[in-house]
Design an enzyme around this catalytic site. Structure first.
Site, mmCIF file in Angstrom:
data_model
loop_
_atom_site.group_PDB
_atom_site.id
_atom_site.type_symbol
_atom_site.label_atom_id
_atom_site.label_comp_id
_atom_site.label_asym_id
_atom_site.label_seq_id
_atom_site.Cartn_x
_atom_site.Cartn_y
_atom_site.Cartn_z
ATOM 1 C CG HIS A 69 -5.604 6.264 4.042
ATOM 2 N ND1 HIS A 69 -5.904 5.666 5.250
ATOM 3 C CD2 HIS A 69 -4.826 5.391 3.368
ATOM 4 C CE1 HIS A 69 -5.317 4.496 5.310
ATOM 5 N NE2 HIS A 69 -4.645 4.293 4.178
ATOM 6 C CG ASP A 97 -1.999 -1.015 1.184
ATOM 7 O OD1 ASP A 97 -2.081 -1.754 0.178
ATOM 8 O OD2 ASP A 97 -2.772 -1.098 2.155
ATOM 9 C CG HIS A 112 1.816 -0.375 4.703
ATOM 10 N ND1 HIS A 112 1.679 -1.510 5.479
ATOM 11 C CD2 HIS A 112 0.572 0.154 4.571
ATOM 12 C CE1 HIS A 112 0.399 -1.660 5.817
ATOM 13 N NE2 HIS A 112 -0.282 -0.666 5.292
ATOM 14 C CG HIS A 172 -4.624 2.335 -0.673
ATOM 15 N ND1 HIS A 172 -5.383 1.307 -0.155
ATOM 16 C CD2 HIS A 172 -3.956 2.873 0.400
ATOM 17 C CE1 HIS A 172 -5.190 1.215 1.151
ATOM 18 N NE2 HIS A 172 -4.337 2.162 1.515
#
Length: 247
Positions: free
Chosen positions: A112, A57, A203, A108
């Site tokens: 967020h 991510d 990540h 993604h």
């Protein structure tokens, strides 16, 4: 001949009981199947082959990305990068390099924020914004996978994602690298949880400070365990003979 009526009645009751149980079980399975229909969040695949998908991510920063890409290049490993739209626009050269290196580009989102807490319209808008941003930055036209921020989703969000032509991808091997527990802890967590058809979560953002250092050792250990590393797209296409694992 003496007929034991109680015995006959008892046997009939037993048989009727089995029939009733069978009917109930069949109905239960049918209802369960109905409940489980519709889009799902994919955590992995059911396969007997020793293969795992490596995913990253990426939402902010570029401190460790070059090192991560270099390690993947040196080990001839292709991964899936779930990148956020604004990040891709801020670092277009890096986003393009990820694609040029042959890694799978996935979404993604734009913000967020938890999809599970948002309306269908909000989720749709977020995904469409991210898609436009990612395509502009990378030149990649086909983005078919999305990972909701924080792995948060609702049934409604899954339906929206599916309607937009995406598959929702979660994970079932969590490195917890974002907690910065230590290089060796990150490595051990992944290696101990390896399973055929697994999806590894890592990540590439600036928060996890040990991922880049752990990655070369981790790749070596994964291969030493006899596992092949692929992208999520390859996992779904070539290693899902037993179906998908629901999150």
């Amino acid at each position: 001949m003496v007929i034991n009526l109680k015995k006959i009645i008892g046997q009939k009751q037993f048989v009727y009981g089995l029939i009733g149980l069978f009917i109930f079980s069949t109905a239960y399975v049918q209802v369960a199947n109905l409940v489980n229909t519709g889009p799902i969040a994919i955590a992995g695949t059911n396969t007997e082959q020793k293969v795992v998908a490596l995913t990253f991510d990426h939402s902010w920063g570029n401190k460790f990305t070059p090192s991560i890409l270099e390690t993947l290049r040196a080990n001839d490993v292709k991964a899936t990068f779930f990148i956020m739209g604004p990040w891709a626009l801020k670092y277009p050269e890096v986003a393009k390099q990820i694609a040029t290196d042959g890694h799978e580009i996935a979404s993604h989102g734009h913000k967020h924020e938890n999809y599970g807490d948002r309306t269908a319209d909000w989720v749709k808008n977020d995904i469409e914004k991210a898609e436009a941003e990612i395509k502009e930055a990378t030149g990649v036209e086909s983005v078919s996978l999305v990972r909701p921020p924080n792995g948060s989703y609702s049934k409604e969000a899954l339906s929206v994602i599916d309607s937009l032509g995406y598959k929702t991808i979660i994970w079932n091997i969590d490195s917890l690298d974002w907690k910065n527990p230590g290089r060796d802890v990150v490595i051990d967590r992944v290696v101990k949880r390896l399973k055929p058809g697994g999806i590894i979560l890592m990540h590439a953002s600036d928060t996890p400070q040990q991922t880049a250092e752990a990655l070369p050792i981790l790749l070596e250990k994964i291969k030493a365990e006899g596992y092949q590393i692929v992208t999520v797209g390859e996992l779904l296409q070539n290693y899902a003979e037993g179906g998908l694992k629901r999150h």
